[in-house]
Design a protein around this motif. Structure first.
Motif, PDB file in Angstrom:
ATOM      1  N   ARG A 228       1.202  -1.096   0.286  1.00 56.10           N
ATOM      2  CA  ARG A 228      -0.040   0.368  -0.062  1.00 56.10           C
ATOM      3  C   ARG A 228       0.946   1.617   0.026  1.00 56.10           C
ATOM      4  NH1 ARG A 228      -3.277  -0.881   3.960  1.00 56.10           N
ATOM      5  NH2 ARG A 228      -4.950  -1.736   2.831  1.00 56.10           N
ATOM      6  N   VAL A 229       0.437   2.288  -0.221  1.00 53.28           N
ATOM      7  CA  VAL A 229       0.998   3.100  -0.854  1.00 53.28           C
ATOM      8  C   VAL A 229       0.650   4.681  -0.527  1.00 53.28           C
ATOM      9  CG1 VAL A 229       2.444   5.240  -1.953  1.00 53.28           C
ATOM     10  CG2 VAL A 229       3.252   2.609  -1.878  1.00 53.28           C
ATOM     11  N   ASP A 230       0.531   5.289   0.493  1.00 53.15           N
ATOM     12  CA  ASP A 230      -0.160   6.517   0.576  1.00 53.15           C
ATOM     13  C   ASP A 230       0.068   7.604   1.361  1.00 53.15           C
ATOM     14  OD1 ASP A 230       0.888   6.459   3.201  1.00 53.15           O
ATOM     15  OD2 ASP A 230      -0.305   5.079   4.709  1.00 53.15           O
ATOM     16  N   LYS A 231       1.563   7.491   1.121  1.00 53.07           N
ATOM     17  CA  LYS A 231       2.120   9.165   0.258  1.00 53.07           C
ATOM     18  C   LYS A 231       3.111   9.408  -0.554  1.00 53.07           C
ATOM     19  CE  LYS A 231       4.718   7.914   4.143  1.00 53.07           C
ATOM     20  NZ  LYS A 231       5.002   7.282   5.132  1.00 53.07           N
ATOM     21  N   LYS A 232       2.978  10.305  -1.124  1.00 59.92           N
ATOM     22  CA  LYS A 232       4.496   9.837  -2.468  1.00 59.92           C
ATOM     23  C   LYS A 232       5.357   9.788  -2.379  1.00 59.92           C
ATOM     24  CE  LYS A 232       1.963  14.087  -4.869  1.00 59.92           C
ATOM     25  NZ  LYS A 232       2.023  15.241  -5.402  1.00 59.92           N
ATOM     26  N   SER A 233       5.947  10.092  -1.017  1.00 66.81           N
ATOM     27  CA  SER A 233       6.988   9.610  -0.540  1.00 66.81           C
ATOM     28  C   SER A 233       8.115   8.589  -0.893  1.00 66.81           C
ATOM     29  CB  SER A 233       8.047  10.046   0.551  1.00 66.81           C
ATOM     30  OG  SER A 233       6.935  10.018   1.728  1.00 66.81           O
ATOM     31  N   ASP A 234       6.571   7.684  -0.543  1.00 64.94           N
ATOM     32  CA  ASP A 234       6.494   5.449  -0.804  1.00 64.94           C
ATOM     33  C   ASP A 234       6.796   5.026  -1.989  1.00 64.94           C
ATOM     34  OD1 ASP A 234       7.208   5.792   1.870  1.00 64.94           O
ATOM     35  OD2 ASP A 234       4.798   5.448   2.259  1.00 64.94           O
ATOM     36  N   VAL A 235       6.837   6.466  -3.202  1.00 60.64           N
ATOM     37  CA  VAL A 235       6.447   5.610  -4.446  1.00 60.64           C
ATOM     38  C   VAL A 235       7.705   4.700  -5.054  1.00 60.64           C
ATOM     39  CG1 VAL A 235       5.467   6.230  -6.672  1.00 60.64           C
ATOM     40  CG2 VAL A 235       4.258   7.423  -4.619  1.00 60.64           C
TER      41      VAL A 235
ATOM     42  N   LEU B  81       3.880 -11.704  -8.499  1.00 57.87           N
ATOM     43  CA  LEU B  81       2.981 -11.160  -8.313  1.00 57.87           C
ATOM     44  C   LEU B  81       3.116  -9.978  -7.240  1.00 57.87           C
ATOM     45  CD1 LEU B  81      -0.505 -11.197 -10.059  1.00 57.87           C
ATOM     46  CD2 LEU B  81       0.063  -9.920  -7.774  1.00 57.87           C
ATOM     47  N   VAL B  82       3.104  -8.740  -7.958  1.00 55.91           N
ATOM     48  CA  VAL B  82       2.931  -7.738  -7.012  1.00 55.91           C
ATOM     49  C   VAL B  82       1.437  -6.650  -6.714  1.00 55.91           C
ATOM     50  CG1 VAL B  82       4.297  -5.784  -5.861  1.00 55.91           C
ATOM     51  CG2 VAL B  82       5.500  -8.160  -6.694  1.00 55.91           C
ATOM     52  N   PHE B  83       1.283  -6.545  -6.099  1.00 59.56           N
ATOM     53  CA  PHE B  83       0.014  -5.641  -5.902  1.00 59.56           C
ATOM     54  C   PHE B  83       0.315  -4.599  -5.227  1.00 59.56           C
ATOM     55  CE2 PHE B  83      -4.064  -3.861  -5.433  1.00 59.56           C
ATOM     56  CZ  PHE B  83      -5.128  -4.899  -5.942  1.00 59.56           C
ATOM     57  N   ILE B  84       0.607  -3.615  -6.272  1.00 62.36           N
ATOM     58  CA  ILE B  84       0.486  -2.325  -5.681  1.00 62.36           C
ATOM     59  C   ILE B  84      -0.807  -1.485  -5.071  1.00 62.36           C
ATOM     60  CG2 ILE B  84       2.057   0.184  -5.434  1.00 62.36           C
ATOM     61  CD1 ILE B  84       4.304  -1.139  -7.224  1.00 62.36           C
ATOM     62  N   ASP B  85      -1.347  -1.109  -4.157  1.00 65.11           N
ATOM     63  CA  ASP B  85      -2.299   0.088  -4.265  1.00 65.11           C
ATOM     64  C   ASP B  85      -1.626   1.610  -3.729  1.00 65.11           C
ATOM     65  OD1 ASP B  85      -5.303   0.502  -3.646  1.00 65.11           O
ATOM     66  OD2 ASP B  85      -5.759  -0.096  -1.817  1.00 65.11           O
ATOM     67  N   PHE B  86      -1.825   1.977  -4.736  1.00 68.51           N
ATOM     68  CA  PHE B  86      -1.751   3.472  -4.910  1.00 68.51           C
ATOM     69  C   PHE B  86      -3.442   4.356  -3.899  1.00 68.51           C
ATOM     70  CE2 PHE B  86       1.491   2.267  -7.940  1.00 68.51           C
ATOM     71  CZ  PHE B  86       2.287   3.245  -7.040  1.00 68.51           C
ATOM     72  N   LEU B  87      -3.520   4.997  -3.219  1.00 65.04           N
ATOM     73  CA  LEU B  87      -3.520   6.216  -2.488  1.00 65.04           C
ATOM     74  C   LEU B  87      -4.228   6.782  -2.447  1.00 65.04           C
ATOM     75  CD1 LEU B  87      -4.484   4.717   1.369  1.00 65.04           C
ATOM     76  CD2 LEU B  87      -5.471   4.065  -1.020  1.00 65.04           C
ATOM     77  N   THR B  88      -5.383   7.556  -4.031  1.00 59.40           N
ATOM     78  CA  THR B  88      -5.160   8.464  -4.526  1.00 59.40           C
ATOM     79  C   THR B  88      -6.302   9.910  -3.929  1.00 59.40           C
ATOM     80  OG1 THR B  88      -6.090   7.992  -6.458  1.00 59.40           O
ATOM     81  CG2 THR B  88      -4.073   7.539  -6.438  1.00 59.40           C
ATOM     82  N   ASP B  89      -5.701  10.827  -4.538  1.00 60.83           N
ATOM     83  CA  ASP B  89      -6.954  11.992  -4.004  1.00 60.83           C
ATOM     84  C   ASP B  89      -8.231  11.740  -4.764  1.00 60.83           C
ATOM     85  OD1 ASP B  89      -8.503  14.431  -4.945  1.00 60.83           O
ATOM     86  OD2 ASP B  89      -7.442  15.370  -3.255  1.00 60.83           O
ATOM     87  N   LYS B  90      -9.871  11.435  -3.976  1.00 60.60           N
ATOM     88  CA  LYS B  90     -10.721  11.158  -3.895  1.00 60.60           C
ATOM     89  C   LYS B  90     -11.076  11.465  -5.306  1.00 60.60           C
ATOM     90  CE  LYS B  90     -11.750   9.661   0.395  1.00 60.60           C
ATOM     91  NZ  LYS B  90     -12.379   8.044  -0.162  1.00 60.60           N
ATOM     92  N   LYS B  91     -11.043  13.351  -5.538  1.00 57.74           N
ATOM     93  CA  LYS B  91     -10.969  13.935  -6.564  1.00 57.74           C
ATOM     94  C   LYS B  91     -10.556  13.905  -8.144  1.00 57.74           C
ATOM     95  CE  LYS B  91     -16.189  14.185  -5.109  1.00 57.74           C
ATOM     96  NZ  LYS B  91     -16.724  14.098  -5.479  1.00 57.74           N
TER      97      LYS B  91
END
Length: 124
Positions: A65-72, A86-96
């Motif tokens: 899970r990535v929720d900060k730009k610094s972790d991308v 297999l690697v599944f990356i869940d990037f949490l982004t701005d809702k809009k």
């Protein structure tokens, strides 16, 4: 819409990287409703999404899970290092946040919607 393919990937040892841009919405549908239907949103936001990292792990894969730009960068480097998983990356982004460019229904490529920094400035 086809999360069950994680099972197929495990069964056949398919070592790909899967990325989701997770804004908690049916993002493309919400974006169309914003751009073409006057922001009249209907049935696009979900309070009950699964934890995609745990779901990937439940199928036997690596979940990040990535929720900060610094972790991308670190997450992408870790995914590339995994040659046989297999690697599944869940990037949490701005809702809009919209995804652009995009081509509207029935439109040609010369009519695509561009982000502001890519639009021609007629005054330039």
């Amino acid at each position: 819409m086809n999360i069950q393919e994680l099972s197929t990937c495990f069964q056949y040892h398919v070592p790909i990287n899967v990325v989701t841009l997770n804004n908690g919405y049916l993002g493309m549908v919400r974006q169309w409703q914003e751009l073409y239907y006057g922001n009249r949103e209907s049935e696009t936001y979900f309070d009950s999404l699964p934890d995609f990292v745990k779901l990937a792990e439940a199928y036997g894969h690596i979940g990040i899970r990535v929720d900060k730009k610094s972790d991308v960068e670190g997450a992408l480097l870790e995914a590339v290092k995994q040659k046989d998983r297999l690697v599944f990356i869940d990037f949490l982004t701005d809702k809009k946040q919209n995804v652009l460019p995009m081509v509207g229904n029935g439109k040609g490529l010369d009519e695509m919607v561009l982000p502001p920094h890519m639009r021609e400035n007629p005054k330039a």
